[in-house]
Structure formats: C-alpha cells, structure tokens
Design a protein around this motif. Structure first.
Motif, mmCIF file in Angstrom:
data_model
loop_
_atom_site.group_PDB
_atom_site.id
_atom_site.type_symbol
_atom_site.label_atom_id
_atom_site.label_comp_id
_atom_site.label_asym_id
_atom_site.label_seq_id
_atom_site.Cartn_x
_atom_site.Cartn_y
_atom_site.Cartn_z
ATOM 1 N N ILE A 78 1.216 -1.191 0.029
ATOM 2 C CA ILE A 78 -0.038 0.028 0.238
ATOM 3 C C ILE A 78 0.903 1.484 -0.243
ATOM 4 N N ARG A 79 0.901 2.219 -1.031
ATOM 5 C CA ARG A 79 1.470 4.019 -0.989
ATOM 6 C C ARG A 79 -0.046 4.669 0.134
ATOM 7 N N GLN A 80 -0.688 5.076 -1.279
ATOM 8 C CA GLN A 80 -1.895 5.943 -0.273
ATOM 9 C C GLN A 80 -3.110 5.521 0.185
ATOM 10 N N VAL A 81 -3.780 6.072 0.807
ATOM 11 C CA VAL A 81 -5.195 5.622 1.476
ATOM 12 C C VAL A 81 -5.971 6.914 1.666
ATOM 13 N N LEU A 82 -6.617 6.890 0.820
ATOM 14 C CA LEU A 82 -7.738 8.038 0.719
ATOM 15 C C LEU A 82 -9.619 7.460 0.965
ATOM 16 N N LYS A 83 -9.314 8.016 2.369
ATOM 17 C CA LYS A 83 -11.232 7.819 2.281
ATOM 18 C C LYS A 83 -12.092 8.703 1.465
ATOM 19 N N LEU A 84 -12.439 7.893 1.090
ATOM 20 C CA LEU A 84 -13.340 9.093 0.138
ATOM 21 C C LEU A 84 -15.193 9.503 0.836
ATOM 22 N N SER A 85 -15.767 8.507 1.534
ATOM 23 C CA SER A 85 -16.583 7.974 2.209
ATOM 24 C C SER A 85 -16.819 6.982 3.675
ATOM 25 N N ASP A 86 -17.628 7.452 4.088
ATOM 26 C CA ASP A 86 -18.074 6.280 5.019
ATOM 27 C C ASP A 86 -18.175 4.508 4.400
ATOM 28 N N LYS A 87 -18.108 4.869 3.097
ATOM 29 C CA LYS A 87 -18.562 3.648 3.011
ATOM 30 C C LYS A 87 -17.469 2.752 1.654
ATOM 31 N N SER A 88 -16.564 3.973 1.188
ATOM 32 C CA SER A 88 -15.289 3.664 0.063
ATOM 33 C C SER A 88 -14.478 4.222 0.327
ATOM 34 N N ILE A 89 -13.118 3.319 0.098
ATOM 35 C CA ILE A 89 -11.767 4.112 0.028
ATOM 36 C C ILE A 89 -10.953 3.237 -0.777
ATOM 37 N N LYS A 90 -10.667 5.103 -1.401
ATOM 38 C CA LYS A 90 -9.442 4.604 -3.380
ATOM 39 C C LYS A 90 -7.965 4.446 -2.290
ATOM 40 N N VAL A 91 -7.379 3.198 -2.866
ATOM 41 C CA VAL A 91 -6.751 2.582 -3.009
ATOM 42 C C VAL A 91 -5.569 3.047 -3.789
ATOM 43 N N VAL A 92 -3.669 3.713 -2.765
ATOM 44 C CA VAL A 92 -3.249 3.153 -4.537
ATOM 45 C C VAL A 92 -2.067 2.212 -3.826
#
Length: 242
Positions: A78-92
């Motif tokens: 995992i390089r980066q984690v970005l929380k988009l909402s309570d139910k969705s997370i974007k991962v790089v």
C-alpha cells in the motif's frame, strides 16, 4: 514433506478484485467498499502494508469464497489510502511480485498463505528474444493507434525502453483495457516467453475487435450525418417555400 511445503510462504490479508488485475512492478488504483475488504486493508495498514490482490472469477458475487478466486494474484504494498466516504476507500498500491495462494482462512476477512512465484526464463538466443520484444512493441503501437482514447506518451516510452521480456509483457498487459480474464491469463504465464506469445495473441484479438468497433462507429456517424443533411435540406426547402 511435499514440494509446496518446502517453499517459503508468507501470510497476509486478501482483497478480492472485481475486474482489476494487479501486475508486478505496476501501480494499482482501486476502491474498496466491502466491509471484509476494508477490514483486510486495515489489517495490512497495521502491520507491513502488504496485501494479496487476486481477481474474483465472477464479478457479481459480493463475498467470494476461496474457490471463487483465481489462484494466481499479486502481492502489493500500500502506498496511499484516501477515504472517500464512510463506505468507500481509494487505494494506491505498488505491485511487487506474482504469488499463488496456498491456503485461505476466512473470518471477518480473508487471510491467505501465499507463495512467491518468480519468472522462468528458458534459454533462447538473443536474436530471438530481441525479435519477440520488437514484435510486441510494434503490435502494441498498432493497438494504441486504434484506441479512440489513445495511449499516453509515458506508457509508450516505457514500452520502448523496457528490455526485460517478462517485465515488458506485464507492463503492456497492465495498460491494456482488455477483458480482465484475458489479462489474468497473461498473469498466470510464469514462463516469460509463453507470456510473450499469449500477449501477442491478446493484442491481435483486441486489434481485430477495435477495427470492427471503429467500423461500426464510422457507419453510425455516417448515418447520423446523412440524417442531419436530410433534415437540413428539408429546412432549407421549407424556408424557400415560405
């Protein structure tokens, strides 16, 4: 003791991928929304940031079991984690190496023992290898020209400068918007030369399909243009009569 038991394994959380194939030495962008996948992501973040990313065979299944996942996947960091909402997370994440799942344990989320798989390079002459690499570059360039969206200059540059045949195949396959099961087949080819031949077949098939798609789009455009021309002439005639 079996051969598999002699090969070192490592345990890590598993995230089933829907329609996305993770390749070694590539950057993977994906979103996680399933509760089990979020728990697996959190577990990896708390430990060493390592995940086993493996495609599920049927995209419609919400919580796939072990038999509904492919055996070969990719270990990624995992390089980066970005929380988009309570139910969705974007991962790089960065793809590290191919791996095969040996055993999967599932509780709140899946945890697997995986075995690293390195490329097999059978002996071939330098000329044969060079010819195969050149052929892949040529065919991928033809494919890029047929895509309406095109391929970025950076991708084309990397294809032109990557001389390792196994890595070149992985890079090309990871940047082709081809069906996920076709790209999974490329991932499963451990022999780098078999991978190259499989990739050339895939590029050829995709080129044929793109030519048909482009022909259909052109025919539709001509039909629309004809209809617009007819409408324009009718409006002209109406104006003259008035």
């Amino acid at each position: 003791m079996s051969i598999l038991e002699k090969i070192p394994t490592i345990s890590m959380p598993v995230i089933p991928m829907r329609g996305i194939i993770a390749f070694p030495e590539s950057t993977i962008h994906f979103e996680v929304g399933r509760k089990s996948s979020i728990l697996a992501l959190n577990s990896a973040m708390d430990k060493d940031q390592l995940l086993f990313l493996v495609a599920q065979k049927d995209l419609r299944i919400e919580e796939p079991n072990e038999n509904e996942l492919y055996e070969i996947g990719c270990v990624a960091r995992i390089r980066q984690v970005l929380k988009l909402s309570d139910k969705s997370i974007k991962v790089v994440a960065d793809g590290l190496y191919r791996a095969k799942r040996i055993a999967v344990q599932k509780n709140a989320f899946s945890f697997a023992k995986v075995m690293r798989i390195d490329d097999i390079y059978k002996h071939h002459t330098e000329k044969y290898t060079e010819a195969l690499i050149r052929k892949i570059r040529e065919e991928f360039e033809k494919y890029a020209l047929l895509l309406t969206t095109g391929i970025s200059t950076d991708i084309m540059m990397n294809v032109a400068t990557t001389d390792d045949i196994g890595k070149l195949c992985d890079y090309v396959a990871s940047n082709m918007p081809a069906p996920f099961d076709d790209r999974q087949f490329i991932l499963e080819q451990i022999d780098s030369f078999k991978r190259a031949k499989a990739l050339l077949k895939l590029i050829s098939k995709e080129c044929s399909l793109l030519k048909i798609d482009n022909r259909i789009s052109e025919n539709v455009k001509v039909q629309i243009d004809d209809n617009q021309r007819e409408y324009y002439l009718k409006e002209q005639l109406k104006a003259i009569n008035e």
